[in-house]
Design a protein around this motif. Structure first.
Motif, PDB file in Angstrom:
ATOM      1  N   SER A 394      -8.474   4.709  -1.638  1.00 21.37           N
ATOM      2  CA  SER A 394      -8.882   4.758  -3.034  1.00 21.37           C
ATOM      3  C   SER A 394     -10.393   4.925  -3.105  1.00 21.37           C
ATOM      4  O   SER A 394     -11.111   4.619  -2.141  1.00 21.37           O
ATOM      5  CB  SER A 394      -8.450   3.481  -3.759  1.00 21.37           C
ATOM      6  OG  SER A 394      -9.065   2.350  -3.169  1.00 21.37           O
ATOM      7  N   ILE A 410       1.428   1.274  -0.648  1.00 21.07           N
ATOM      8  CA  ILE A 410       0.064   0.930  -1.003  1.00 21.07           C
ATOM      9  C   ILE A 410      -0.324  -0.330  -0.227  1.00 21.07           C
ATOM     10  O   ILE A 410       0.362  -1.355  -0.296  1.00 21.07           O
ATOM     11  CB  ILE A 410      -0.093   0.687  -2.517  1.00 21.07           C
ATOM     12  CG1 ILE A 410       0.438   1.887  -3.311  1.00 21.07           C
ATOM     13  CG2 ILE A 410      -1.546   0.405  -2.864  1.00 21.07           C
ATOM     14  CD1 ILE A 410      -0.335   3.161  -3.086  1.00 21.07           C
ATOM     15  N   PHE A 433      -5.892  10.254  -4.903  1.00 16.80           N
ATOM     16  CA  PHE A 433      -6.343   9.303  -5.915  1.00 16.80           C
ATOM     17  C   PHE A 433      -7.222  10.019  -6.933  1.00 16.80           C
ATOM     18  O   PHE A 433      -7.977  10.943  -6.590  1.00 16.80           O
ATOM     19  CB  PHE A 433      -7.161   8.173  -5.275  1.00 16.80           C
ATOM     20  CG  PHE A 433      -6.342   7.076  -4.656  1.00 16.80           C
ATOM     21  CD1 PHE A 433      -5.861   6.027  -5.438  1.00 16.80           C
ATOM     22  CD2 PHE A 433      -6.065   7.075  -3.302  1.00 16.80           C
ATOM     23  CE1 PHE A 433      -5.110   5.016  -4.872  1.00 16.80           C
ATOM     24  CE2 PHE A 433      -5.319   6.070  -2.719  1.00 16.80           C
ATOM     25  CZ  PHE A 433      -4.837   5.026  -3.507  1.00 16.80           C
ATOM     26  N   LEU A 440      -2.609   7.861  -9.034  1.00 16.51           N
ATOM     27  CA  LEU A 440      -2.294   8.405  -7.723  1.00 16.51           C
ATOM     28  C   LEU A 440      -1.267   9.509  -7.907  1.00 16.51           C
ATOM     29  O   LEU A 440      -0.254   9.310  -8.587  1.00 16.51           O
ATOM     30  CB  LEU A 440      -1.740   7.329  -6.795  1.00 16.51           C
ATOM     31  CG  LEU A 440      -1.303   7.795  -5.396  1.00 16.51           C
ATOM     32  CD1 LEU A 440      -2.524   8.184  -4.560  1.00 16.51           C
ATOM     33  CD2 LEU A 440      -0.492   6.710  -4.693  1.00 16.51           C
ATOM     34  N   VAL A 454      -2.009   3.233 -10.537  1.00 14.68           N
ATOM     35  CA  VAL A 454      -2.298   2.452  -9.331  1.00 14.68           C
ATOM     36  C   VAL A 454      -2.071   0.967  -9.588  1.00 14.68           C
ATOM     37  O   VAL A 454      -1.465   0.264  -8.773  1.00 14.68           O
ATOM     38  CB  VAL A 454      -3.732   2.728  -8.857  1.00 14.68           C
ATOM     39  CG1 VAL A 454      -4.085   1.807  -7.686  1.00 14.68           C
ATOM     40  CG2 VAL A 454      -3.890   4.191  -8.461  1.00 14.68           C
TER      41      VAL A 454
END
Length: 585
Positions: A394, A410, A433, A440, A454
């Motif tokens: 990210s 994640i 991202f 995302l 996210v």
């Protein structure tokens, strides 16, 4: 008509109009026939036959180009006027041969002008004594006509005509026709007139409005669409094999077979800033971090994290020389490196092949066994002949998204813990991202794109289309997706509204797969680069094309990156150097 053609201005005007009309109309007909046909297969015999068919199309161009001039000579009662079209056909044959085997417009024009001029001299010498000057004049006019027109429209090789649009064909026809008509009319009017001073005065008066019109077009119309406005640079990298631009557009990386060197250049000054020696060029892979401050260098038996600002090694991880790294990424602060490793080499496999993956997190600042953490081990058993696996950090460096087949996980980077798994119905491609870390996106199943939030992991939108490249705008309002159809050879860039999931515009822009997309920092410009070696820039979200750049003598695709709102860097590997172009759209 005879009285009109007896004067210098009358002859100049009639010859120029006839030449331009015949040249332009003939070119546009042959261009339309050429680009509307399907690209030939690679078999040599088929290509040879196809080349003959194409030349027949070009004969139309040659015949029409010479037809208008023949009519003017007929009314001027020139001796041998009925033979005038034959040298023109011979000249176009010269252009065709050079385009096929060399691909250079200036040389094609020079050879065509030499052949046509020599044949036409045999006719003109019967009419006035200074006819010998027609040969060098023809070489100059033909080479300038094709060279300048080709440089503007981007043509350096005849096979690339398949990727031309109508606007580029019109540009080539108009520019080459104008130079050909004015240049040949001035030359012939001077040579045919016995009073040279009087002829010069008349022609100077006649060329003033033509020059004024050309300057007006160049100053008002062409800057909106002219790729020649790009500043051009050549970096001395002999036998360069790869060029990469950092995401922020400030740095450029080149790799060369000579001395096994990796070089870094400053795109503002185009000066060499660092040279990184590597142990074996053939086994080296180099990647920029998303923050553009670090380099990931994979050598034969180690992985190096290079700090660009410090010009030094930030960390080194010994590896097995046979280790297969499927994917890698560097966190924005350079604190962590994501590695996706497998005992199986990357590529295509039988459907019954089991592939094991290790999702690893390397912390260069740590020491010993604590430096590398294995977040997950994944076994893919039903890989349908190809495996999709990739991971990205990210923008704040806190999270890591890893997609392996039908799972998108994640991870919390600092805690090395699993946060959540996003819902998927099919295999997922490389995740992306948004610049603020809010969304995302990833291609799913080959025919759609998923956008998740996210925070919480909720599926926001499911968009239709396959993906060859994807990019969020810096303001997170748009998602640009490039895709197309390999069978029909139709490629587009689609711009989506992230908030509503609605299509903003569909841009049918390229003749080959688009592999690079980039937004300007203010989100007002979108650039794309494809395997047809054309870079296009549009205003968004309106979708109007602002400029384009074509460089067919570079290995595709051209690399692109914005170094500011009004400055874009384009780079490509050429036969003896690395070409860099700066566009200020």
């Amino acid at each position: 008509m005879k009285k009109l053609l007896s004067s210098t201005l009358g002859f100049w005007f009639a010859w120029g109009c006839a030449t331009f009309a015949g040249w332009f109309i003939g070119w546009m007909i042959s261009f339309w026939l050429y680009t509307s046909s399907n690209q030939p297969p690679a078999e040599s015999f088929v290509v040879f036959v196809y080349a003959l068919i194409v030349y027949v199309m070009w004969l139309i161009w040659a015949c029409l180009a010479g037809a208008g001039q023949t009519v003017v000579l007929r009314f001027r009662r020139a001796s041998g006027w009925f033979l005038w079209g034959l040298p023109t056909v011979l000249g176009v044959l010269g252009i065709f041969v050079i385009w096929v085997f060399n691909g250079d417009n200036f040389w094609g024009g020079a050879v065509g002008g030499l052949l046509a001029g020599t044949g036409q001299w045999l006719i003109l010498r019967r009419n006035f004594p200074r006819a010998g000057w027609w040969i060098p004049a023809s070489v100059l006019v033909w080479s300038l006509s094709l060279g300048l027109a080709g440089a503007y429209a981007g043509l350096t090789a005849a096979p690339r005509l398949y990727h031309w649009r109508l606007s580029e064909g019109l540009s080539f026809g108009l520019i080459s026709g104008l130079i050909m008509s004015v240049g040949s009319a001035n030359t012939l009017a001077l040579l045919w007139n016995n009073n040279l001073k009087r002829a010069l005065g008349a022609l100077a008066l006649a060329n003033i409005p033509v020059a004024a019109a050309c300057l007006y077009v160049a100053a008002v119309i062409f800057p909106y669409y002219n790729p020649l406005l790009a500043s051009s640079y050549s970096l001395p990298q002999w036998k360069a094999q790869e060029v990469t631009i950092s995401p922020d557009g400030r740095r450029l990386l080149t790799r060369s077979m000579r001395y096994w060197q990796v070089k870094l250049w400053d795109t503002e000054t185009m000066q060499l800033t660092q040279t990184l020696p590597v142990d074996d060029w053939a086994n080296v892979a180099v990647y920029f971090s998303q923050s553009s401050n670090h380099l990931f260098i994979k050598e034969r038996d180690s992985i190096i994290l290079w700090d660009i600002e410090q010009g030094a090694v930030a960390g080194q991880l010994p590896t097995d020389k046979d280790a297969n790294i499927w994917d890698q990424a560097i966190s924005p602060d350079g604190q962590f490196v994501f590695l996706l490793t497998s005992p199986t080499p990357r590529g295509y496999f039988r459907q019954d092949t089991n592939i094991k993956f290790d999702v690893q997190l390397w912390e260069p600042a740590a020491a010993g066994e604590e430096a590398v953490k294995v977040l997950d081990r994944v076994l893919v058993s039903d890989n349908h002949g190809q495996v999709f696996a990739a991971g990205r950090f990210s923008p704040d460096g806190r999270l890591l998204a890893v997609g392996i087949e039908q799972a998108m996980d994640i991870w919390d980077v600092h805690q090395a813990t699993h946060r959540r798994q996003l819902p998927l119905q099919a295999w997922a491609g490389e995740p992306v991202f948004s610049p603020g870390g809010t969304f995302l996106a990833a291609p799913v199943g080959g025919n759609q794109i998923n956008i998740w939030e996210v925070d919480g992991g909720a599926l926001r939108h499911t968009l239709d289309g396959n993906v060859t490249a994807m990019a969020f705008s810096p303001d997170e309002k748009m998602l640009a997706v490039a895709g197309g159809n390999y069978r029909t050879k139709t490629w587009t860039v689609t711009n989506w509204d992230v908030a509503t999931g609605q299509k903003l515009q569909n841009l049918p822009v390229h003749g080959d797969a688009v592999s690079r997309l980039a937004f300007s920092p203010n989100s007002q410009l979108l650039a794309s680069s494809a395997d047809d070696n054309i870079v296009r820039v549009w205003k968004v979200p309106g979708g109007q094309e602002k400029t384009h750049l074509t460089r067919y003598n570079s290995h595709p695709p051209l690399e692109i990156a914005f170094a500011g709102n009004d400055r874009m860097i384009v780079a490509g590997v050429q036969p003896e150097e690395v070409g860099v172009w700066v566009i200020e759209p």
